[in-house]
Scaffold this motif. Structure first.
Motif, PDB file in Angstrom:
ATOM      1  N   UNK A  49       0.762  -1.144   0.061  1.00  0.00           N
ATOM      2  CA  UNK A  49      -0.069   0.059   0.018  1.00  0.00           C
ATOM      3  C   UNK A  49       0.826   1.245   0.085  1.00  0.00           C
ATOM      4  N   UNK A  50       0.260   2.451  -0.579  1.00  0.00           N
ATOM      5  CA  UNK A  50       1.205   3.498  -0.487  1.00  0.00           C
ATOM      6  C   UNK A  50       1.539   4.041   0.692  1.00  0.00           C
ATOM      7  N   UNK A  51       2.831   4.563   0.821  1.00  0.00           N
ATOM      8  CA  UNK A  51       3.295   5.044   2.021  1.00  0.00           C
ATOM      9  C   UNK A  51       2.517   6.049   2.618  1.00  0.00           C
ATOM     10  N   UNK A  52       1.952   7.084   1.787  1.00  0.00           N
ATOM     11  CA  UNK A  52       1.248   8.303   2.078  1.00  0.00           C
ATOM     12  C   UNK A  52      -0.221   8.092   1.796  1.00  0.00           C
ATOM     13  N   UNK A  53      -0.937   6.850   1.597  1.00  0.00           N
ATOM     14  CA  UNK A  53      -2.164   6.533   1.084  1.00  0.00           C
ATOM     15  C   UNK A  53      -3.267   6.857   2.343  1.00  0.00           C
ATOM     16  N   UNK A  54      -4.412   7.300   1.819  1.00  0.00           N
ATOM     17  CA  UNK A  54      -5.490   7.642   2.852  1.00  0.00           C
ATOM     18  C   UNK A  54      -6.723   6.889   2.206  1.00  0.00           C
ATOM     19  N   UNK A 100       4.628   0.399   0.723  1.00  0.00           N
ATOM     20  CA  UNK A 100       5.194  -0.370   1.683  1.00  0.00           C
ATOM     21  C   UNK A 100       4.663  -1.544   1.485  1.00  0.00           C
ATOM     22  N   UNK A 101       5.286  -2.799   1.767  1.00  0.00           N
ATOM     23  CA  UNK A 101       4.747  -4.338   1.907  1.00  0.00           C
ATOM     24  C   UNK A 101       4.772  -4.655   3.323  1.00  0.00           C
ATOM     25  N   UNK A 102       3.887  -5.433   3.830  1.00  0.00           N
ATOM     26  CA  UNK A 102       3.597  -5.783   5.155  1.00  0.00           C
ATOM     27  C   UNK A 102       2.956  -7.215   5.308  1.00  0.00           C
ATOM     28  N   UNK A 103       3.341  -8.130   6.009  1.00  0.00           N
ATOM     29  CA  UNK A 103       2.616  -9.243   6.425  1.00  0.00           C
ATOM     30  C   UNK A 103       0.906  -9.160   6.375  1.00  0.00           C
ATOM     31  N   UNK A 104       0.200 -10.073   5.631  1.00  0.00           N
ATOM     32  CA  UNK A 104      -1.242  -9.843   5.552  1.00  0.00           C
ATOM     33  C   UNK A 104      -1.639 -10.341   6.772  1.00  0.00           C
ATOM     34  N   UNK A 105      -2.713  -9.766   7.526  1.00  0.00           N
ATOM     35  CA  UNK A 105      -3.351 -10.256   8.575  1.00  0.00           C
ATOM     36  C   UNK A 105      -4.838 -10.659   8.131  1.00  0.00           C
ATOM     37  N   UNK A 106      -5.046 -11.857   8.372  1.00  0.00           N
ATOM     38  CA  UNK A 106      -6.477 -12.419   7.903  1.00  0.00           C
ATOM     39  C   UNK A 106      -7.261 -12.152   9.096  1.00  0.00           C
TER      40      UNK A 106
END
Length: 248
Positions: A49-54, A100-106
């Motif tokens: 997701x975008x680092x500065x996304x809203x 950014x990329x991060x672990x997906x939380x189910x």
């Protein structure tokens, strides 16, 4: 530094200096081809997701399923036969912005729809931080985003947590959610001393584990207006008016 211009990665790195808070964050890295491959291999599902996304704009979920790769953004789903094709596509999607990329939380679900929690934390000038409101955001069926802009439903937190069937554990879970939200605002308040409000997004996964997702420096109030009980909305507005009068 202005709290409203700080990106998700910067907030994550700052808050992760608190060892207790760090234990509730999903692993998060600056998006590159290398970090994406690493986290996808490690977790099999990631969020980009975008680092500065809203408002949940531009949030992507990528999963490895057997020997194929599944991409989802809102209600758009694509399947790729190999990771090279997927990465070529992601390079086009992420070309003009920092991601950014991060672990997906189910996420835990209610009626097969994922939900997370928004906790509003405010501080009257010269007072301590306090929780002034909370609600659950329930995603539309088939979507991964629990954002009001994506037409998520708003429900009382207590009503949603009851569906988890954790019995007495519900009180402990609620207390933990509040502790995470308050500690987050306190730590951010040390960095951004003139900022008096944070909207903290916290998730509960399918196993009942609690996760810190992100802190929003410009939280909206529409969700509180959607609740039948408007008392939290009135409290939030009262604190805002108090601070505005002292600042004027």
């Amino acid at each position: 530094m202005n709290a409203r211009t700080v990106g998700k990665l910067q907030s994550y790195r700052f808050l992760s200096q608190d060892n207790w808070l760090a234990s509730f964050f999903p692993e998060t890295l600056l998006y590159t081809e290398s970090t994406f491959r690493h986290l996808l291999h490690k977790y099999r599902s990631v969020i980009v997701k975008p680092n500065l996304g809203v408002h949940g704009n531009g949030v992507l979920k990528i999963s490895k399923i057997m020997d194929r790769y599944r991409f989802q953004c809102d209600d758009v789903v694509k399947t790729f036969s190999n990771i090279s094709l997927l990465i070529d596509y992601l390079q086009k999607v992420t070309a003009n912005e920092c991601y950014i990329v991060q672990k997906y939380i189910e996420l835990a679900t209610i009626n097969e729809r994922p939900f997370d929690l928004r906790v509003m934390v405010q501080r009257k000038i010269d007072h301590d931080w306090e929780i002034t409101g909370q609600y659950a955001k329930v995603a539309k069926r088939g979507l991964i985003i629990t954002n009001l802009k994506s037409k998520a439903d708003v429900l009382p937190v207590e009503e949603v947590l009851l569906t988890l069937n954790v019995g007495e554990g519900q009180r402990r879970m609620q207390a933990l959610v509040h502790s995470i939200a308050l500690r987050t605002a306190q730590r951010l308040g040390e960095r951004f001393t003139e900022h008096h409000i944070w909207g903290i997004d916290i998730a509960v996964d399918r196993y009942g584990c609690v996760w810190m997702i992100e802190a929003n420096a410009r939280p909206g109030f529409r969700g509180f207006q959607k609740l039948k009980d408007r008392s939290m909305y009135r409290t939030i507005m009262e604190v805002k008016r108090y601070n505005k009068e002292l600042e004027s």
